[in-house]
Design a protein around this motif. Structure first.
Motif, PDB file in Angstrom:
ATOM      1  N   ASP A 146       0.998  -0.884   0.193  1.00 50.14           N
ATOM      2  CA  ASP A 146       0.287   0.075   0.701  1.00 50.14           C
ATOM      3  C   ASP A 146       0.643   1.350   0.297  1.00 50.14           C
ATOM      4  OD1 ASP A 146      -2.715  -1.632   0.248  1.00 50.14           O
ATOM      5  OD2 ASP A 146      -2.870  -1.329   2.166  1.00 50.14           O
ATOM      6  N   HIS A 147       1.962   1.652   1.529  1.00 52.94           N
ATOM      7  CA  HIS A 147       3.178   2.269   1.059  1.00 52.94           C
ATOM      8  C   HIS A 147       3.754   2.521  -0.445  1.00 52.94           C
ATOM      9  CE1 HIS A 147       5.370   5.319   2.937  1.00 52.94           C
ATOM     10  NE2 HIS A 147       6.099   4.433   2.350  1.00 52.94           N
ATOM     11  N   LYS A 149       2.832   1.892  -3.303  1.00 47.10           N
ATOM     12  CA  LYS A 149       1.444   1.685  -4.234  1.00 47.10           C
ATOM     13  C   LYS A 149       1.473   3.451  -4.513  1.00 47.10           C
ATOM     14  CE  LYS A 149      -1.533  -1.719  -4.747  1.00 47.10           C
ATOM     15  NZ  LYS A 149      -2.765  -2.989  -4.587  1.00 47.10           N
ATOM     16  N   SER A 150       1.335   3.863  -2.974  1.00 49.24           N
ATOM     17  CA  SER A 150       1.105   5.512  -2.802  1.00 49.24           C
ATOM     18  C   SER A 150       1.968   5.988  -3.443  1.00 49.24           C
ATOM     19  CB  SER A 150       0.340   5.453  -1.105  1.00 49.24           C
ATOM     20  OG  SER A 150       1.021   5.563  -0.400  1.00 49.24           O
ATOM     21  N   TYR A 153       2.235   5.845  -6.764  1.00 47.68           N
ATOM     22  CA  TYR A 153       0.555   6.955  -7.438  1.00 47.68           C
ATOM     23  C   TYR A 153       1.209   8.386  -7.472  1.00 47.68           C
ATOM     24  CZ  TYR A 153      -4.075   9.307  -7.247  1.00 47.68           C
ATOM     25  OH  TYR A 153      -4.758  10.389  -7.298  1.00 47.68           O
ATOM     26  N   GLU A 154       1.389   8.894  -6.040  1.00 51.31           N
ATOM     27  CA  GLU A 154       1.506  10.587  -5.972  1.00 51.31           C
ATOM     28  C   GLU A 154       3.040  10.880  -7.174  1.00 51.31           C
ATOM     29  OE1 GLU A 154       0.811  13.308  -3.778  1.00 51.31           O
ATOM     30  OE2 GLU A 154      -0.471  10.755  -3.387  1.00 51.31           O
TER      31      GLU A 154
END
Length: 181
Positions: A146-147, A149-150, A153-154
């Motif tokens: 998740d980290h 991915k975020s 994404y950023e």
């Protein structure tokens, strides 16, 4: 009896008086010692007969024999009781050994059961630890994913914003909305 004593006394006294000089002192002392002894023996004989000595000694003998017999009976009873006590003691020792052996066997079984239960508990704890660590590893992977991915994404958003102009962004957004509808 008294005449016999008198005759014996006369026989001992007559020569003593004949020699009663200087040398007769020892003889007179010996004579009087003998006389005293004879009187003492005569007194004992008289008392023995007067008080029924035979009966007295016979009764005393019977009492002593009776006491000896009772003592022998008591001794036999004591020996019998001693034998019984030894038998009971040997039986007690045998029972005590059996109980001790039984208790040792039970204790050994209980010890083995505790050891086995401990091993099972260790195995279960190990499995539970493995399961918990697998779960925690999975959670950590998910958190990292998740980290990442975020972060991606950023980074992607920033890259897209930096590399694509505003018109291109509207075109991409419109195409995406069109595909979704």
């Amino acid at each position: 009896m008294i005449t016999l004593l008198s005759a014996i006394l006369f026989i001992f006294l007559l020569p003593s008086y004949a020699h009663a000089g200087e040398e007769g002192f020892f003889t007179m002392n010996l004579l009087w010692s003998i006389i005293n002894f004879v009187i003492l023996v005569a007194g004992f004989v008289y008392l023995y007969k007067k008080f029924h000595g035979e009966k007295l000694f016979k009764t005393r003998k019977e009492n002593i024999e009776k006491l000896i017999k009772e003592a022998m009976d008591l001794k036999q009873k004591a020996m019998d009781r001693h034998g019984d006590a030894e038998k009971q003691l040997s039986q007690f020792d045998k029972i005590n050994k059996e109980i001790t052996d039984d208790m040792n066997a039970r204790a050994e079984k209980e010890k083995q059961a505790i050891v086995d239960e401990g091993r099972l508990m260790i195995e279960r704890l190990k499995q539970e630890g493995d399961r918990i660590s697998d779960t925690e590893i999975q959670k950590a992977k998910e958190m990292i994913t998740d980290h990442i991915k975020s972060q991606l994404y950023e980074l992607s958003k920033k890259y897209i914003e930096d590399s694509i102009d505003e018109n291109a962004q509207h075109n991409v957004t419109d195409k995406f909305i069109g595909k979704v509808q």
